[in-house]
Design a protein around this motif. Structure first.
Motif, PDB file in Angstrom:
ATOM      1  N   LEU A 154      48.815  39.027  48.805  1.00 51.90           N
ATOM      2  CA  LEU A 154      50.012  39.812  49.087  1.00 51.90           C
ATOM      3  C   LEU A 154      49.732  41.308  48.914  1.00 51.90           C
ATOM      4  CD1 LEU A 154      53.103  40.091  49.586  1.00 51.90           C
ATOM      5  CD2 LEU A 154      53.392  39.829  47.103  1.00 51.90           C
ATOM      6  N   TYR A 155      49.076  41.665  47.820  1.00 51.11           N
ATOM      7  CA  TYR A 155      48.876  43.081  47.504  1.00 51.11           C
ATOM      8  C   TYR A 155      47.661  43.699  48.195  1.00 51.11           C
ATOM      9  CZ  TYR A 155      52.310  42.205  43.857  1.00 51.11           C
ATOM     10  OH  TYR A 155      53.452  41.860  43.184  1.00 51.11           O
ATOM     11  N   TYR A 156      46.646  42.879  48.470  1.00 53.43           N
ATOM     12  CA  TYR A 156      45.406  43.455  49.002  1.00 53.43           C
ATOM     13  C   TYR A 156      44.985  42.891  50.356  1.00 53.43           C
ATOM     14  CZ  TYR A 156      44.981  45.594  44.436  1.00 53.43           C
ATOM     15  OH  TYR A 156      45.210  46.338  43.302  1.00 53.43           O
ATOM     16  N   GLY A 157      45.592  41.816  50.800  1.00 50.51           N
ATOM     17  CA  GLY A 157      45.329  41.301  52.139  1.00 50.51           C
ATOM     18  C   GLY A 157      44.204  40.302  52.212  1.00 50.51           C
ATOM     19  N   SER A 158      43.060  40.609  51.611  1.00 49.27           N
ATOM     20  CA  SER A 158      41.906  39.713  51.653  1.00 49.27           C
ATOM     21  C   SER A 158      40.913  40.141  50.580  1.00 49.27           C
ATOM     22  CB  SER A 158      41.224  39.775  53.031  1.00 49.27           C
ATOM     23  OG  SER A 158      40.632  41.059  53.230  1.00 49.27           O
ATOM     24  N   LYS A 159      39.946  39.287  50.342  1.00 53.80           N
ATOM     25  CA  LYS A 159      38.895  39.615  49.374  1.00 53.80           C
ATOM     26  C   LYS A 159      38.121  40.844  49.837  1.00 53.80           C
ATOM     27  CE  LYS A 159      35.073  37.092  48.956  1.00 53.80           C
ATOM     28  NZ  LYS A 159      34.066  36.069  48.553  1.00 53.80           N
ATOM     29  N   GLU A 160      37.877  40.919  51.146  1.00 54.52           N
ATOM     30  CA  GLU A 160      37.124  42.058  51.697  1.00 54.52           C
ATOM     31  C   GLU A 160      37.875  43.373  51.516  1.00 54.52           C
ATOM     32  OE1 GLU A 160      35.648  38.342  53.165  1.00 54.52           O
ATOM     33  OE2 GLU A 160      37.678  39.173  53.217  1.00 54.52           O
ATOM     34  N   LYS A 161      39.191  43.332  51.759  1.00 55.26           N
ATOM     35  CA  LYS A 161      39.997  44.547  51.601  1.00 55.26           C
ATOM     36  C   LYS A 161      40.107  44.953  50.135  1.00 55.26           C
ATOM     37  CE  LYS A 161      42.725  44.061  55.822  1.00 55.26           C
ATOM     38  NZ  LYS A 161      44.075  43.805  56.384  1.00 55.26           N
ATOM     39  N   LEU A 162      40.143  43.958  49.252  1.00 55.14           N
ATOM     40  CA  LEU A 162      40.184  44.247  47.823  1.00 55.14           C
ATOM     41  C   LEU A 162      38.884  44.917  47.388  1.00 55.14           C
ATOM     42  CD1 LEU A 162      41.397  44.107  45.008  1.00 55.14           C
ATOM     43  CD2 LEU A 162      40.721  41.691  44.896  1.00 55.14           C
ATOM     44  N   PHE A 163      37.763  44.397  47.857  1.00 51.37           N
ATOM     45  CA  PHE A 163      36.464  45.005  47.541  1.00 51.37           C
ATOM     46  C   PHE A 163      36.429  46.453  48.036  1.00 51.37           C
ATOM     47  CE2 PHE A 163      32.085  46.141  48.548  1.00 51.37           C
ATOM     48  CZ  PHE A 163      31.419  45.801  47.382  1.00 51.37           C
ATOM     49  N   ALA A 164      36.887  46.676  49.267  1.00 46.15           N
ATOM     50  CA  ALA A 164      36.895  48.027  49.834  1.00 46.15           C
ATOM     51  C   ALA A 164      37.784  48.960  49.021  1.00 46.15           C
ATOM     52  CB  ALA A 164      37.353  47.983  51.287  1.00 46.15           C
ATOM     53  N   MET A 210      61.392  38.316  30.825  1.00 46.41           N
ATOM     54  CA  MET A 210      60.800  39.602  31.183  1.00 46.41           C
ATOM     55  C   MET A 210      60.717  39.710  32.710  1.00 46.41           C
ATOM     56  SD  MET A 210      57.005  41.144  30.387  1.00 46.41           S
ATOM     57  CE  MET A 210      57.204  41.117  28.630  1.00 46.41           C
ATOM     58  N   ALA A 211      61.095  40.856  33.253  1.00 47.33           N
ATOM     59  CA  ALA A 211      61.072  41.059  34.700  1.00 47.33           C
ATOM     60  C   ALA A 211      59.634  41.128  35.198  1.00 47.33           C
ATOM     61  CB  ALA A 211      61.824  42.341  35.053  1.00 47.33           C
ATOM     62  N   TYR A 212      59.456  40.666  36.423  1.00 40.52           N
ATOM     63  CA  TYR A 212      58.124  40.706  37.046  1.00 40.52           C
ATOM     64  C   TYR A 212      57.732  42.149  37.328  1.00 40.52           C
ATOM     65  CZ  TYR A 212      54.414  39.853  40.455  1.00 40.52           C
ATOM     66  OH  TYR A 212      53.229  39.850  41.123  1.00 40.52           O
ATOM     67  N   ASP A 213      56.533  42.519  36.929  1.00 39.06           N
ATOM     68  CA  ASP A 213      56.042  43.881  37.107  1.00 39.06           C
ATOM     69  C   ASP A 213      54.941  43.864  38.169  1.00 39.06           C
ATOM     70  OD1 ASP A 213      54.886  46.408  36.948  1.00 39.06           O
ATOM     71  OD2 ASP A 213      55.107  46.546  34.778  1.00 39.06           O
ATOM     72  N   ALA A 214      55.311  44.213  39.391  1.00 42.57           N
ATOM     73  CA  ALA A 214      54.360  44.150  40.503  1.00 42.57           C
ATOM     74  C   ALA A 214      53.185  45.102  40.292  1.00 42.57           C
ATOM     75  CB  ALA A 214      55.072  44.472  41.811  1.00 42.57           C
ATOM     76  N   GLU A 215      53.447  46.306  39.810  1.00 47.33           N
ATOM     77  CA  GLU A 215      52.366  47.277  39.617  1.00 47.33           C
ATOM     78  C   GLU A 215      51.385  46.816  38.554  1.00 47.33           C
ATOM     79  OE1 GLU A 215      51.518  49.931  41.432  1.00 47.33           O
ATOM     80  OE2 GLU A 215      53.106  49.205  42.757  1.00 47.33           O
ATOM     81  N   ASP A 216      51.901  46.213  37.497  1.00 53.17           N
ATOM     82  CA  ASP A 216      51.021  45.699  36.451  1.00 53.17           C
ATOM     83  C   ASP A 216      50.155  44.565  36.993  1.00 53.17           C
ATOM     84  OD1 ASP A 216      50.190  45.512  33.577  1.00 53.17           O
ATOM     85  OD2 ASP A 216      51.031  43.506  33.825  1.00 53.17           O
ATOM     86  N   THR A 217      50.747  43.702  37.820  1.00 49.40           N
ATOM     87  CA  THR A 217      49.984  42.608  38.412  1.00 49.40           C
ATOM     88  C   THR A 217      48.881  43.148  39.317  1.00 49.40           C
ATOM     89  OG1 THR A 217      51.932  41.171  38.341  1.00 49.40           O
ATOM     90  CG2 THR A 217      50.140  40.510  39.808  1.00 49.40           C
ATOM     91  N   LYS A 218      49.217  44.136  40.133  1.00 50.05           N
ATOM     92  CA  LYS A 218      48.207  44.750  41.009  1.00 50.05           C
ATOM     93  C   LYS A 218      47.065  45.337  40.192  1.00 50.05           C
ATOM     94  CE  LYS A 218      49.283  47.299  44.514  1.00 50.05           C
ATOM     95  NZ  LYS A 218      49.923  48.337  45.383  1.00 50.05           N
ATOM     96  N   ARG A 219      47.421  46.005  39.085  1.00 49.19           N
ATOM     97  CA  ARG A 219      46.394  46.630  38.257  1.00 49.19           C
ATOM     98  C   ARG A 219      45.498  45.567  37.627  1.00 49.19           C
ATOM     99  NH1 ARG A 219      45.684  46.736  33.329  1.00 49.19           N
ATOM    100  NH2 ARG A 219      47.775  45.986  32.853  1.00 49.19           N
ATOM    101  N   ARG A 220      46.090  44.487  37.148  1.00 46.01           N
ATOM    102  CA  ARG A 220      45.295  43.426  36.527  1.00 46.01           C
ATOM    103  C   ARG A 220      44.368  42.773  37.545  1.00 46.01           C
ATOM    104  NH1 ARG A 220      48.491  39.516  35.254  1.00 46.01           N
ATOM    105  NH2 ARG A 220      50.554  40.419  35.568  1.00 46.01           N
ATOM    106  N   ILE A 221      44.860  42.560  38.758  1.00 45.53           N
ATOM    107  CA  ILE A 221      44.005  42.011  39.816  1.00 45.53           C
ATOM    108  C   ILE A 221      42.870  42.978  40.134  1.00 45.53           C
ATOM    109  CG2 ILE A 221      43.927  41.419  42.277  1.00 45.53           C
ATOM    110  CD1 ILE A 221      46.803  40.326  41.948  1.00 45.53           C
ATOM    111  N   PHE A 222      43.195  44.245  40.237  1.00 47.44           N
ATOM    112  CA  PHE A 222      42.195  45.273  40.536  1.00 47.44           C
ATOM    113  C   PHE A 222      41.114  45.282  39.453  1.00 47.44           C
ATOM    114  CE2 PHE A 222      40.369  49.469  40.459  1.00 47.44           C
ATOM    115  CZ  PHE A 222      40.321  49.877  41.784  1.00 47.44           C
ATOM    116  N   ASP A 223      41.521  45.315  38.197  1.00 50.85           N
ATOM    117  CA  ASP A 223      40.558  45.389  37.091  1.00 50.85           C
ATOM    118  C   ASP A 223      39.689  44.140  37.025  1.00 50.85           C
ATOM    119  OD1 ASP A 223      41.611  47.851  36.459  1.00 50.85           O
ATOM    120  OD2 ASP A 223      42.825  47.127  34.771  1.00 50.85           O
TER     121      ASP A 223
END
Length: 201
Positions: free
Chosen positions: A46-56, A1-14
């Protein structure tokens, strides 16, 4: 299965939204977020830069969501407030994130906050156009409508910020009973606040 970057970002976000709501920015752990998201830590950086940026990013997205959903109809204030109350009850993570941000964040207004301000100014403008605060001089109506929006949001949000205190003060055995009682009270108070002031003699 191909890597799905958007799905990974969404899972990290959630996963991060749950982690931050539970532990705040300082207490959240990147290892737990990555494990819950079934992703590696490098993807988070890679997708969010840091924990602080992810929180923001999460807080910003949640506030945008409430900005879209929180609409006060000048012709149906009570119904609007009931819908807002129900929305907050269905999204308890927002209150926790906002409280954590207040405890751990702060700082000067940034571009995102200015955009949020514009959105709420537009909502207040709709209230003014609908006749809210028409008893005031024209220059004071927008400010009165902004105060009304913030007051209503505060009346609603505080119930979910301190549910135990709410239950204790109201002397109710369950949160469900306390919330039902508070919903009726908040709607009634909002209706009164939005009503035109009686002219002074």
């Amino acid at each position: 299965m191909a890597y799905d970057a958007e799905d990974t970002k969404r899972r990290i976000f959630d996963a991060a939204a749950i982690e931050f709501a539970e532990h705040g920015l300082a207490g959240a752990r990147v290892d737990r977020i990555a494990a819950a998201a079934k992703a590696n830590k490098q993807a988070l950086y890679l997708y969010y830069g840091s924990k602080e940026k992810l929180f923001a990013a999460i807080l910003g997205a949640k506030l945008e969501e409430v900005g879209r959903c929180v609409t006060i109809d000048p012709d149906a204030v009570a119904e609007s407030v009931g819908q807002i109350f129900d929305w907050y009850r269905e999204h308890p993570e927002l209150i926790r994130l906002v409280l954590w941000e207040a405890l751990e964040g702060g700082g000067q207004p940034d571009a995102y906050e200015r955009g949020l301000r514009d959105g709420f100014r537009a909502k207040a403008g709709v209230l003014v156009d609908g006749g809210v605060a028409r008893h005031l001089p024209e220059g004071a109506r927008l400010r009165a409508a902004q105060d009304l929006v913030f007051t209503i949001m505060s009346l609603v949000a505080w119930n979910f910020a301190v549910p135990r205190t709410c239950r204790a003060i109201l002397d109710e055995e369950t949160e469900q009973a306390a919330f039902a009682r508070r919903r009726e009270t908040v709607i009634d108070v909002a209706r009164r606040l939005a009503s035109p002031a009686e002219p002074r003699e």
